[in-house]
Design a protein around this motif. Structure first.
Motif, PDB file in Angstrom:
ATOM      1  N   THR A  62      17.867  80.034  43.722  1.00  0.00           N
ATOM      2  CA  THR A  62      18.657  80.845  42.807  1.00  0.00           C
ATOM      3  C   THR A  62      17.816  81.547  41.739  1.00  0.00           C
ATOM      4  O   THR A  62      18.363  82.098  40.783  1.00  0.00           O
ATOM      5  CB  THR A  62      19.722  79.974  42.112  1.00  0.00           C
ATOM      6  OG1 THR A  62      19.078  78.888  41.428  1.00  0.00           O
ATOM      7  CG2 THR A  62      20.705  79.400  43.136  1.00  0.00           C
ATOM      8  N   THR A 142      24.225  80.630  39.496  1.00  0.00           N
ATOM      9  CA  THR A 142      22.941  81.248  39.167  1.00  0.00           C
ATOM     10  C   THR A 142      22.757  81.436  37.660  1.00  0.00           C
ATOM     11  O   THR A 142      22.007  82.316  37.235  1.00  0.00           O
ATOM     12  CB  THR A 142      22.793  82.609  39.872  1.00  0.00           C
ATOM     13  OG1 THR A 142      23.838  83.497  39.426  1.00  0.00           O
ATOM     14  CG2 THR A 142      22.875  82.457  41.382  1.00  0.00           C
ATOM     15  N   ALA A 145      19.385  82.620  35.755  1.00  0.00           N
ATOM     16  CA  ALA A 145      18.432  83.018  36.789  1.00  0.00           C
ATOM     17  C   ALA A 145      17.834  84.394  36.526  1.00  0.00           C
ATOM     18  O   ALA A 145      18.440  85.241  35.860  1.00  0.00           O
ATOM     19  CB  ALA A 145      19.105  83.026  38.154  1.00  0.00           C
ATOM     20  N   ARG A 148      19.683  88.001  38.116  1.00  0.00           N
ATOM     21  CA  ARG A 148      21.034  87.538  38.451  1.00  0.00           C
ATOM     22  C   ARG A 148      21.959  88.692  38.819  1.00  0.00           C
ATOM     23  O   ARG A 148      22.780  88.583  39.732  1.00  0.00           O
ATOM     24  CB  ARG A 148      21.606  86.770  37.254  1.00  0.00           C
ATOM     25  CG  ARG A 148      22.875  86.014  37.573  1.00  0.00           C
ATOM     26  CD  ARG A 148      23.437  85.337  36.342  1.00  0.00           C
ATOM     27  NE  ARG A 148      24.547  84.465  36.667  1.00  0.00           N
ATOM     28  CZ  ARG A 148      25.437  84.059  35.781  1.00  0.00           C
ATOM     29  NH1 ARG A 148      25.336  84.435  34.499  1.00  0.00           N
ATOM     30  NH2 ARG A 148      26.441  83.266  36.154  1.00  0.00           N
TER      31      ARG A 148
END
Length: 212
Positions: A62, A142, A145, A148
């Protein structure tokens, strides 16, 4: 009791029969995990803020691992067969192998797709007689992340092309697509459509259906 190609051990505990099966090695020498059969994909899951997400190398899958900041997001053109020929060299739970810091783009046919228990969309790509997997994580899995938005947009584009969210049963679009994602080396766990070396585009950071 010893059996050729595997070992079956059984224990009776409080009237409950427990069995573990080790199957012969496949692919690049990595065994399927105990009790897992080819053709059935099984991965651990956990709930994160109400979303059902994965566990195994999840930070890497992720882009929430520390090494995600070192990824070169320049898309390198490739073929499914080429990516399947690379030497598998995965990292750890929250670390990356050398090739897992690169993004590749392929043009292939999307032959199958479904939603997995960890909420990923599992895509099977085919090109020139070779296949590989690409995965699109759920946005709810996520948080924090890198890139994203790109992951979410790719998933939205797929849903738009499929006419809505994808369910847990296989559908077979058979449409040509252009797809980009971070290279990832998985281990054998009964997944459908895997490359010879279990290379994947995971996560997908770009997706488009091609005309014709």
């Amino acid at each position: 009791m010893k059996l050729r190609g595997g070992i079956v051990a059984a224990l009776a505990v409080a009237g409950v029969f427990l069995a573990a099966v080790l199957v012969p090695r496949q692919g690049h020498g990595a065994p399927l995990r105990a009790g897992w059969e080819a053709g059935e994909e099984h991965e651990a899951t956990r709930v994160v803020r109400g979303a059902l997400c994965g566990v195994e190398r999840w930070p890497v899958k992720t882009l929430s691992d520390p090494g995600a900041r070192q990824i070169d997001f320049t898309v390198r053109p490739a073929t499914v067969r080429y990516l399947g020929s690379l030497q598998a060299n995965p990292g750890g739970q929250d670390s990356r192998g050398p090739l897992e810091t690169r993004v590749f783009g392929v043009q292939a046919r999307l032959v199958s797709v479904k939603r997995e228990l960890d909420s990923d969309y599992h895509l099977v790509l085919a090109q020139g007689g070779a296949t590989m997997i690409a995965e699109m994580p759920l946005t709810g899995c996520t948080s924090g992340a890198q890139h994203r938005y790109a992951m979410a947009l790719a998933r939205t584009e797929l849903e738009h092309a499929m006419g809505g969210p994808v369910g847990g049963s296989w559908i077979h679009p058979g449409v040509p697509v252009r797809i980009a994602g971070v290279l990832f080396f998985d281990f054998p766990h009964g997944q459908s459509g895997h490359a010879r070396n279990y290379a994947e585009l995971h996560p997908v950071t770009g997706f488009r259906v091609l005309n014709g």
